[in-house]
Design an enzyme around this catalytic site. Sequence first.
Site, PDB file in Angstrom:
ATOM      1  N   GLY A  65       0.841  -1.203   0.000  1.00 37.34           N
ATOM      2  CA  GLY A  65       0.000   0.000   0.000  1.00 37.34           C
ATOM      3  C   GLY A  65       0.867   1.240   0.000  1.00 37.34           C
ATOM      4  O   GLY A  65       1.691   1.414   0.900  1.00 37.34           O
ATOM      5  N   GLY A  78      -0.175   4.538   0.099  1.00 36.55           N
ATOM      6  CA  GLY A  78      -0.917   5.754   0.458  1.00 36.55           C
ATOM      7  C   GLY A  78       0.048   6.714   1.124  1.00 36.55           C
ATOM      8  O   GLY A  78       1.285   6.541   1.001  1.00 36.55           O
ATOM      9  N   GLY A 137       2.230   4.905   3.964  1.00 43.34           N
ATOM     10  CA  GLY A 137       3.100   3.894   3.341  1.00 43.34           C
ATOM     11  C   GLY A 137       4.221   4.558   2.551  1.00 43.34           C
ATOM     12  O   GLY A 137       5.389   4.145   2.617  1.00 43.34           O
ATOM     13  N   ASN A 144      -5.364   3.151  10.709  1.00 48.00           N
ATOM     14  CA  ASN A 144      -6.350   3.677  11.656  1.00 48.00           C
ATOM     15  C   ASN A 144      -7.347   2.584  11.995  1.00 48.00           C
ATOM     16  O   ASN A 144      -7.668   1.748  11.149  1.00 48.00           O
ATOM     17  CB  ASN A 144      -7.160   4.799  10.982  1.00 48.00           C
ATOM     18  CG  ASN A 144      -6.588   6.179  11.255  1.00 48.00           C
ATOM     19  OD1 ASN A 144      -5.751   6.361  12.138  1.00 48.00           O
ATOM     20  ND2 ASN A 144      -7.046   7.159  10.497  1.00 48.00           N
ATOM     21  N   ALA A 171       0.960  12.743   7.029  1.00 51.95           N
ATOM     22  CA  ALA A 171       1.486  12.849   5.665  1.00 51.95           C
ATOM     23  C   ALA A 171       0.322  13.019   4.707  1.00 51.95           C
ATOM     24  O   ALA A 171      -0.809  12.637   5.017  1.00 51.95           O
ATOM     25  CB  ALA A 171       2.274  11.599   5.324  1.00 51.95           C
ATOM     26  N   LYS A 190      -5.673   5.861  20.368  1.00 56.55           N
ATOM     27  CA  LYS A 190      -5.802   6.437  19.018  1.00 56.55           C
ATOM     28  C   LYS A 190      -7.234   6.265  18.517  1.00 56.55           C
ATOM     29  O   LYS A 190      -7.794   7.154  17.861  1.00 56.55           O
ATOM     30  CB  LYS A 190      -4.793   5.767  18.069  1.00 56.55           C
ATOM     31  CG  LYS A 190      -4.813   6.271  16.625  1.00 56.55           C
ATOM     32  CD  LYS A 190      -4.150   7.626  16.462  1.00 56.55           C
ATOM     33  CE  LYS A 190      -4.423   8.338  15.145  1.00 56.55           C
ATOM     34  NZ  LYS A 190      -3.972   7.724  13.943  1.00 56.55           N
ATOM     35  N   ASN A 210     -12.976  12.006  13.613  1.00 55.38           N
ATOM     36  CA  ASN A 210     -13.224  11.633  12.216  1.00 55.38           C
ATOM     37  C   ASN A 210     -14.685  11.729  11.766  1.00 55.38           C
ATOM     38  O   ASN A 210     -14.968  12.432  10.787  1.00 55.38           O
ATOM     39  CB  ASN A 210     -12.626  10.253  11.915  1.00 55.38           C
ATOM     40  CG  ASN A 210     -11.112  10.266  12.011  1.00 55.38           C
ATOM     41  OD1 ASN A 210     -10.548  11.059  12.754  1.00 55.38           O
ATOM     42  ND2 ASN A 210     -10.434   9.403  11.271  1.00 55.38           N
ATOM     43  N   ASN A 263     -10.173  19.786  11.259  1.00 51.43           N
ATOM     44  CA  ASN A 263     -10.111  19.292  12.644  1.00 51.43           C
ATOM     45  C   ASN A 263     -10.244  20.445  13.640  1.00 51.43           C
ATOM     46  O   ASN A 263     -10.918  20.326  14.660  1.00 51.43           O
ATOM     47  CB  ASN A 263      -8.787  18.553  12.889  1.00 51.43           C
ATOM     48  CG  ASN A 263      -8.685  17.278  12.067  1.00 51.43           C
ATOM     49  OD1 ASN A 263      -9.641  16.896  11.380  1.00 51.43           O
ATOM     50  ND2 ASN A 263      -7.546  16.607  12.121  1.00 51.43           N
ATOM     51  N   GLU A 272     -13.351   4.464   6.961  1.00 50.31           N
ATOM     52  CA  GLU A 272     -12.875   3.465   7.931  1.00 50.31           C
ATOM     53  C   GLU A 272     -13.850   3.306   9.089  1.00 50.31           C
ATOM     54  O   GLU A 272     -13.490   2.783  10.140  1.00 50.31           O
ATOM     55  CB  GLU A 272     -11.501   3.904   8.459  1.00 50.31           C
ATOM     56  CG  GLU A 272     -10.451   4.000   7.376  1.00 50.31           C
ATOM     57  CD  GLU A 272      -9.234   4.810   7.802  1.00 50.31           C
ATOM     58  OE1 GLU A 272      -8.118   4.375   7.516  1.00 50.31           O
ATOM     59  OE2 GLU A 272      -9.404   5.890   8.415  1.00 50.31           O
TER      60      GLU A 272
HETATM   61  O1  KPL Z   1      -5.804  10.111  12.420  1.00 49.11           O
HETATM   62  C1  KPL Z   1      -6.382  11.104  12.050  1.00 49.11           C
HETATM   63  C2  KPL Z   1      -7.156  11.001  10.786  1.00 49.11           C
HETATM   64  O2  KPL Z   1      -7.441  11.992  10.139  1.00 49.11           O
HETATM   65  O3  KPL Z   1      -7.463   9.853  10.415  1.00 49.11           O
HETATM   66  C3  KPL Z   1      -6.381  12.342  12.897  1.00 49.11           C
HETATM   67  C4  KPL Z   1      -5.572  12.092  14.145  1.00 49.11           C
HETATM   68  C5  KPL Z   1      -7.785  12.719  13.263  1.00 49.11           C
HETATM   69  C6  KPL Z   1      -5.715  13.504  12.218  1.00 49.11           C
HETATM   70  O4  KPL Z   1      -6.435  14.060  11.184  1.00 49.11           O
END
Ligand code: KPL
Length: 297
Positions: A7, A9, A12, A95, A121, A176, A184, A194, A258
């Site tokens: 991957g 992305g 990665g 995530n 990133a 996390k 999200n 955010n 996700e």
């Molecule tokens: O992990 C993130 C995401 O966007 O998936 C956060 C921590 C919310 C940062 O944007």
Amino acid sequence: MNITILGAGAIGSLWACHLKEAGHNVSLWLRTPKISSHTLQLDDQTPLTFTTNDDTRLEQSDVLLITVKAWQVKEALLPLLDKLHTDTILVFMHNGMGAVEEVENELRHYPVVLATTTQAAMKPSLDKVNHTGAGQTQLGPFNAKGTQCQFLAEVFNHTLPDVFWTSDIQTALWQKLAINCAINPLTALEQCRNGNLAEARYSEPLRHIIQEVSEVMAQEGIPVSFSELNSKVYKVITATKDNYSSMQQDLCYQRPTEIDFITGYLCRKAQEHKINVPANQALYDEIKRIEHSWRTQ
Ligand code: KPL
């Protein structure tokens, strides 16, 4: 080390460039390789060329770093297992939670390590990756063989610090997950950055979400107070205030989100423990409703 990254992305690609720069033999495994190599440019550095989808490189991998999204893990990884040596360390970095458990049985012969990162990133184009925020990465064992892979934290730390080994990766993953449950879905539904979640009108919804997550975490044996979790969430909201969350982007471009591995995972665990999580359930239902509406368009 011989490292294959499954991957390419944003995360990665970031690790691919740093690992190659550090002198490792890095190749990529992509879903649709058009050619046998792929070029990636990290920020304004010299572009790097990677071999792609090379069976021999895959067979010789010491590490397979799996950075596809949680919902892609099963489909992307299972076809590769026949080609992998059972000594290859499988490192999952995505995530959400629950994706590795779905393939646990197929992975029982491999050392498996889970990772969670706050490195940020983005990929402005297919062959460019920008490191948009320095963060921390935690690695820890998923199975007994994985407990012997502590040295990997050092290898990764030389490449893109800070990287830590933890014997309790579940706590790191839940922390996390809590951040992702809070930021999200709300940013996706509001189509905001955010940082907008720091506005007063979001404090009540965030309080409910975080309270529910902390109750489920307590039942999962992860001791965390509401105020501790609340301040962690607000720290990330501030630190990433100009960013769009990954779910905001997925919803914006009508890509699968996700949600099943973030809020969906939380709701499944809540159900197991017979805890009501109405705020999270409502967010889950709404994101699923939107995803479903694309299919019926
Ligand atoms: O992990 C993130 C995401 O966007 O998936 C956060 C921590 C919310 C940062 O944007």
